[in-house]
Design a protein around this motif. Structure first.
Motif, PDB file in Angstrom:
ATOM      1  N   PRO A 116      -2.562 -19.727  50.887  1.00 44.46           N
ATOM      2  CA  PRO A 116      -2.767 -19.619  49.430  1.00 44.46           C
ATOM      3  C   PRO A 116      -2.193 -18.308  48.885  1.00 44.46           C
ATOM      4  CG  PRO A 116      -4.777 -20.368  50.499  1.00 44.46           C
ATOM      5  CD  PRO A 116      -3.847 -19.941  51.593  1.00 44.46           C
ATOM      6  N   ILE A 117      -1.495 -18.415  47.743  1.00 44.93           N
ATOM      7  CA  ILE A 117      -0.931 -17.258  47.050  1.00 44.93           C
ATOM      8  C   ILE A 117      -1.826 -16.933  45.864  1.00 44.93           C
ATOM      9  CG2 ILE A 117       1.120 -16.301  45.955  1.00 44.93           C
ATOM     10  CD1 ILE A 117       1.476 -17.108  48.918  1.00 44.93           C
ATOM     11  N   ARG A 118      -2.226 -15.644  45.755  1.00 39.89           N
ATOM     12  CA  ARG A 118      -3.163 -15.238  44.723  1.00 39.89           C
ATOM     13  C   ARG A 118      -2.497 -14.317  43.707  1.00 39.89           C
ATOM     14  NH1 ARG A 118      -7.630 -18.549  45.260  1.00 39.89           N
ATOM     15  NH2 ARG A 118      -8.003 -18.900  47.490  1.00 39.89           N
ATOM     16  N   ALA A 119      -2.986 -14.354  42.460  1.00 37.74           N
ATOM     17  CA  ALA A 119      -2.459 -13.482  41.406  1.00 37.74           C
ATOM     18  C   ALA A 119      -2.751 -12.025  41.754  1.00 37.74           C
ATOM     19  CB  ALA A 119      -3.063 -13.840  40.070  1.00 37.74           C
ATOM     20  N   PHE A 120      -1.724 -11.195  41.643  1.00 37.78           N
ATOM     21  CA  PHE A 120      -1.848  -9.767  41.924  1.00 37.78           C
ATOM     22  C   PHE A 120      -2.855  -9.107  40.973  1.00 37.78           C
ATOM     23  CE2 PHE A 120      -0.179  -6.013  39.715  1.00 37.78           C
ATOM     24  CZ  PHE A 120      -0.314  -5.028  40.683  1.00 37.78           C
ATOM     25  N   ASN A 121      -2.856  -9.552  39.721  1.00 37.47           N
ATOM     26  CA  ASN A 121      -3.764  -8.999  38.722  1.00 37.47           C
ATOM     27  C   ASN A 121      -3.916 -10.022  37.599  1.00 37.47           C
ATOM     28  OD1 ASN A 121      -5.483  -7.170  37.500  1.00 37.47           O
ATOM     29  ND2 ASN A 121      -4.069  -5.444  37.677  1.00 37.47           N
ATOM     30  N   ALA A 122      -4.787  -9.767  36.710  1.00 42.79           N
ATOM     31  CA  ALA A 122      -4.962 -10.674  35.573  1.00 42.79           C
ATOM     32  C   ALA A 122      -3.724 -10.642  34.688  1.00 42.79           C
ATOM     33  CB  ALA A 122      -6.200 -10.275  34.780  1.00 42.79           C
ATOM     34  N   GLY A 123      -3.471 -11.757  34.006  1.00 37.16           N
ATOM     35  CA  GLY A 123      -2.334 -11.799  33.102  1.00 37.16           C
ATOM     36  C   GLY A 123      -2.014 -13.204  32.655  1.00 37.16           C
ATOM     37  N   THR A 124      -0.923 -13.327  31.910  1.00 39.23           N
ATOM     38  CA  THR A 124      -0.506 -14.614  31.350  1.00 39.23           C
ATOM     39  C   THR A 124       0.711 -15.137  32.110  1.00 39.23           C
ATOM     40  OG1 THR A 124      -1.295 -13.965  29.163  1.00 39.23           O
ATOM     41  CG2 THR A 124       0.251 -15.808  29.267  1.00 39.23           C
ATOM     42  N   VAL A 125       0.660 -16.411  32.497  1.00 37.68           N
ATOM     43  CA  VAL A 125       1.792 -17.052  33.185  1.00 37.68           C
ATOM     44  C   VAL A 125       2.902 -17.287  32.170  1.00 37.68           C
ATOM     45  CG1 VAL A 125       2.571 -19.054  34.482  1.00 37.68           C
ATOM     46  CG2 VAL A 125       0.260 -18.153  34.856  1.00 37.68           C
TER      47      VAL A 125
ATOM     48  N   SER B 197      17.510 -20.584  44.002  1.00 34.01           N
ATOM     49  CA  SER B 197      17.357 -19.475  44.938  1.00 34.01           C
ATOM     50  C   SER B 197      15.895 -19.125  45.188  1.00 34.01           C
ATOM     51  CB  SER B 197      18.107 -18.249  44.425  1.00 34.01           C
ATOM     52  OG  SER B 197      18.040 -17.194  45.358  1.00 34.01           O
ATOM     53  N   TYR B 198      15.121 -18.974  44.115  1.00 36.09           N
ATOM     54  CA  TYR B 198      13.708 -18.624  44.244  1.00 36.09           C
ATOM     55  C   TYR B 198      12.859 -19.803  44.724  1.00 36.09           C
ATOM     56  CZ  TYR B 198      14.064 -14.112  41.813  1.00 36.09           C
ATOM     57  OH  TYR B 198      14.342 -12.825  41.460  1.00 36.09           O
ATOM     58  N   GLY B 199      13.345 -21.024  44.563  1.00 37.20           N
ATOM     59  CA  GLY B 199      12.527 -22.187  44.847  1.00 37.20           C
ATOM     60  C   GLY B 199      11.444 -22.323  43.795  1.00 37.20           C
ATOM     61  N   ASN B 200      10.276 -22.797  44.190  1.00 30.24           N
ATOM     62  CA  ASN B 200       9.138 -22.853  43.256  1.00 30.24           C
ATOM     63  C   ASN B 200       8.611 -21.433  43.061  1.00 30.24           C
ATOM     64  OD1 ASN B 200       9.099 -25.702  42.974  1.00 30.24           O
ATOM     65  ND2 ASN B 200       8.027 -25.898  44.926  1.00 30.24           N
ATOM     66  N   TYR B 201       8.600 -20.962  41.802  1.00 31.01           N
ATOM     67  CA  TYR B 201       8.146 -19.586  41.570  1.00 31.01           C
ATOM     68  C   TYR B 201       7.375 -19.483  40.261  1.00 31.01           C
ATOM     69  CZ  TYR B 201      11.805 -18.567  38.067  1.00 31.01           C
ATOM     70  OH  TYR B 201      12.591 -18.552  36.950  1.00 31.01           O
ATOM     71  N   VAL B 202       6.563 -18.419  40.195  1.00 29.00           N
ATOM     72  CA  VAL B 202       5.711 -18.151  39.038  1.00 29.00           C
ATOM     73  C   VAL B 202       5.897 -16.689  38.660  1.00 29.00           C
ATOM     74  CG1 VAL B 202       3.299 -17.824  38.328  1.00 29.00           C
ATOM     75  CG2 VAL B 202       3.984 -19.930  39.504  1.00 29.00           C
ATOM     76  N   MET B 203       5.882 -16.407  37.344  1.00 29.74           N
ATOM     77  CA  MET B 203       5.902 -15.039  36.849  1.00 29.74           C
ATOM     78  C   MET B 203       4.695 -14.825  35.947  1.00 29.74           C
ATOM     79  SD  MET B 203       9.944 -14.407  36.085  1.00 29.74           S
ATOM     80  CE  MET B 203       9.727 -12.641  35.908  1.00 29.74           C
ATOM     81  N   ILE B 204       4.053 -13.686  36.143  1.00 24.68           N
ATOM     82  CA  ILE B 204       2.848 -13.367  35.364  1.00 24.68           C
ATOM     83  C   ILE B 204       3.053 -12.039  34.633  1.00 24.68           C
ATOM     84  CG2 ILE B 204       0.379 -12.886  35.486  1.00 24.68           C
ATOM     85  CD1 ILE B 204       0.295 -14.539  38.064  1.00 24.68           C
ATOM     86  N   ASP B 205       2.799 -12.043  33.329  1.00 23.81           N
ATOM     87  CA  ASP B 205       2.889 -10.836  32.495  1.00 23.81           C
ATOM     88  C   ASP B 205       1.510 -10.189  32.448  1.00 23.81           C
ATOM     89  OD1 ASP B 205       3.294  -8.865  30.672  1.00 23.81           O
ATOM     90  OD2 ASP B 205       4.027 -10.187  29.067  1.00 23.81           O
ATOM     91  N   HIS B 206       1.430  -8.962  32.987  1.00 18.00           N
ATOM     92  CA  HIS B 206       0.151  -8.248  33.032  1.00 18.00           C
ATOM     93  C   HIS B 206       0.004  -7.264  31.875  1.00 18.00           C
ATOM     94  CE1 HIS B 206      -0.365  -9.929  37.044  1.00 18.00           C
ATOM     95  NE2 HIS B 206       0.861  -9.516  37.315  1.00 18.00           N
ATOM     96  N   GLY B 207       0.979  -7.281  30.947  1.00 18.21           N
ATOM     97  CA  GLY B 207       0.951  -6.350  29.829  1.00 18.21           C
ATOM     98  C   GLY B 207       1.516  -4.998  30.219  1.00 18.21           C
ATOM     99  N   GLY B 208       1.832  -4.187  29.209  1.00 17.78           N
ATOM    100  CA  GLY B 208       2.375  -2.853  29.466  1.00 17.78           C
ATOM    101  C   GLY B 208       3.736  -2.872  30.135  1.00 17.78           C
ATOM    102  N   GLY B 209       4.452  -3.990  30.014  1.00 16.29           N
ATOM    103  CA  GLY B 209       5.782  -4.090  30.614  1.00 16.29           C
ATOM    104  C   GLY B 209       5.757  -4.426  32.094  1.00 16.29           C
ATOM    105  N   ILE B 210       4.568  -4.713  32.668  1.00 20.15           N
ATOM    106  CA  ILE B 210       4.447  -5.016  34.090  1.00 20.15           C
ATOM    107  C   ILE B 210       4.439  -6.539  34.281  1.00 20.15           C
ATOM    108  CG2 ILE B 210       3.097  -4.707  36.198  1.00 20.15           C
ATOM    109  CD1 ILE B 210       4.296  -2.137  34.977  1.00 20.15           C
ATOM    110  N   VAL B 211       5.392  -7.009  35.074  1.00 22.38           N
ATOM    111  CA  VAL B 211       5.517  -8.441  35.374  1.00 22.38           C
ATOM    112  C   VAL B 211       5.629  -8.606  36.886  1.00 22.38           C
ATOM    113  CG1 VAL B 211       6.953 -10.500  35.133  1.00 22.38           C
ATOM    114  CG2 VAL B 211       6.613  -8.991  33.167  1.00 22.38           C
ATOM    115  N   THR B 212       4.927  -9.608  37.438  1.00 22.16           N
ATOM    116  CA  THR B 212       5.046  -9.908  38.870  1.00 22.16           C
ATOM    117  C   THR B 212       5.632 -11.296  39.057  1.00 22.16           C
ATOM    118  OG1 THR B 212       2.753 -10.683  38.911  1.00 22.16           O
ATOM    119  CG2 THR B 212       3.169  -8.406  39.613  1.00 22.16           C
TER     120      THR B 212
END
Length: 390
Positions: A302-311, A319-334
């Motif tokens: 299982p892959i877990r969210a690094f921090n709270a945020g909006t998908v 290249s990435y395959g199935n991937y998700v990006m989460i915006d944690h605010g303050g310009g930080i995205v995972t």
């Protein structure tokens, strides 16, 4: 995972973020015109870059195969040269034996001639001379025993001559037979030398062909490297320009960071090891800038969210395959890539540690792992600056 079309993804991130602001109309219109143009150029450059990498890999594989063939050919040539050398030495020995046999035959013939001449002389003296008088031999003998003794001596001498001549003749015949066998062996060995010479020339020609192929591949590699570096530079330039543009857009739509260092993106207690760090590395023999950190783990982890945020992205990429990006605010995205499935959708607000997907093997990857990226205002940074390792 190699260099990705990062700014294309960032563009999607900022587009989604902009849709949540009051300036959505202007932002969307500008993004459609500018970001899409960058995206299309980056996609084209990336495809050409991947094609150049594939070409380089193919050239190097073919060259390595050619060197292996040359090594195998060299072994065959060396073996044939050794066999030829041994056969030539055997030929020299046979020729020496033949010459010695000829000398021995000539010596025997000379002895036979001398012996026959001696026998003829004795025959002439004892039997064929007109002066020989058997009556005189009889009456000249003192007794019968003396007569028989003289006659036996004459007969013995003649038998000795005949025996010696016969033995010499037999020896000559044996030598002549031996000479014939040596000549046959000599002919066979000469054929072998000719065969070895022919085989050596054939394999030498094959080796020269492989060397010519390697020289051609070296030239092809130089051309492919030039193409690779051209599209790499183009890709970097386009990404840099897009990054600067997106960073400016993001500053206009800045929200506050949710705070904290974040957590660990895998299921607590799950096995892992870091298989590739963020930064420069060698990929397929060429320098490559790795945008994130690769966390090797078991399939289905299982892959877990690094921090709270909006998908802001939940999709599939070549290249990435199935991937998700989460915006944690303050310009930080995972970013979480290569997952077997995405368990969240765009617009979802996730809590720290919430399930976003499962480790898989989708996209451009050589083994099960999570590719994890962190961006600050559109620029990739080392995830170790944020991760808390278990």
């Amino acid at each position: 995972m190699g260099q990705k079309t990062v700014k294309r993804i960032v563009a999607a991130v900022l587009t989604a973020a902009a849709l949540l602001t009051t300036s959505v109309g202007v932002f969307a219109e500008y993004t459609d015109a500018t970001v899409k143009s960058y995206e299309e150029q980056i996609i084209a450059a990336t495809r050409n870059l991947e094609a150049a990498q594939a070409s380089l890999s193919d050239i190097r594989d073919r060259r390595a195969s050619a060197w292996e063939e040359i090594a195998r050919i060299d072994e065959i040539i060396n073996t044939q040269l050794e066999l030829k050398e041994l056969t030539e030495k055997y030929l020299e020995s046979l020729e020496e034996q033949i010459e010695q046999t000829k000398i021995n035959i000539a010596t025997l013939e000379e002895k036979i001639a001398i012996q026959e001449e001696a026998r003829l002389n004795r025959m002439a003296q004892n039997y064929m001379s007109e002066s020989v008088d058997f009556i005189e031999l009889i009456f000249g003998s003192k007794s019968l025993v003396d007569f028989l003794s003289k006659l036996e001596r004459i007969r013995s001498v003649m038998e000795y001559d005949n025996r010696i001549i016969a033995e010499l003749g037999e020896n000559r015949e044996q030598l002549q037979i031996e000479q014939l066998k040596l000549n046959e062996a000599l002919a066979i060995q000469k054929e072998k030398v000719a065969d070895y010479t022919r085989i050596i020339k054939e394999y030498q020609a094959m080796s020269e062909e492989k060397l010519a192929l390697i020289n051609s591949l070296n030239n092809d590699e130089t051309e492919a490297m030039n193409v690779y570096y051209y599209y790499k530079a183009l890709d970097e330039q386009l990404n840099r320009e897009l990054e600067e543009y997106l960073a400016e857009l993001q500053r206009k739509n800045q929200s506050a960071y949710v705070g904290g260092n974040g957590g660990w993106p895998l299921e607590p207690g799950a096995y892992y090891h870091i298989s590739s760090e963020q930064g420069w590395r060698k990929l397929n023999g060429v320098d490559d800038y790795h945008l994130g950190i690769d966390i090797a783990c078991y399939n289905g982890t299982p892959i877990r969210a690094f921090n709270a945020g909006t998908v802001i992205v939940s999709t599939k990429h070549s290249s990435y395959g199935n991937y998700v990006m989460i915006d944690h605010g303050g310009g930080i995205v995972t970013l979480y890539a290569h997952m077997s499935s995405n368990e969240v959708k765009v617009g979802d607000y996730v809590q720290a540690g919430q399930l976003v997907g499962y480790c898989g093997l989708t996209g451009n990857t050589y083994g099960y792992h999570l590719h994890f990226e962190v961006r600050e205002n559109g620029k990739v940074v080392n995830p170790r600056n944020y991760l808390v390792f278990p």
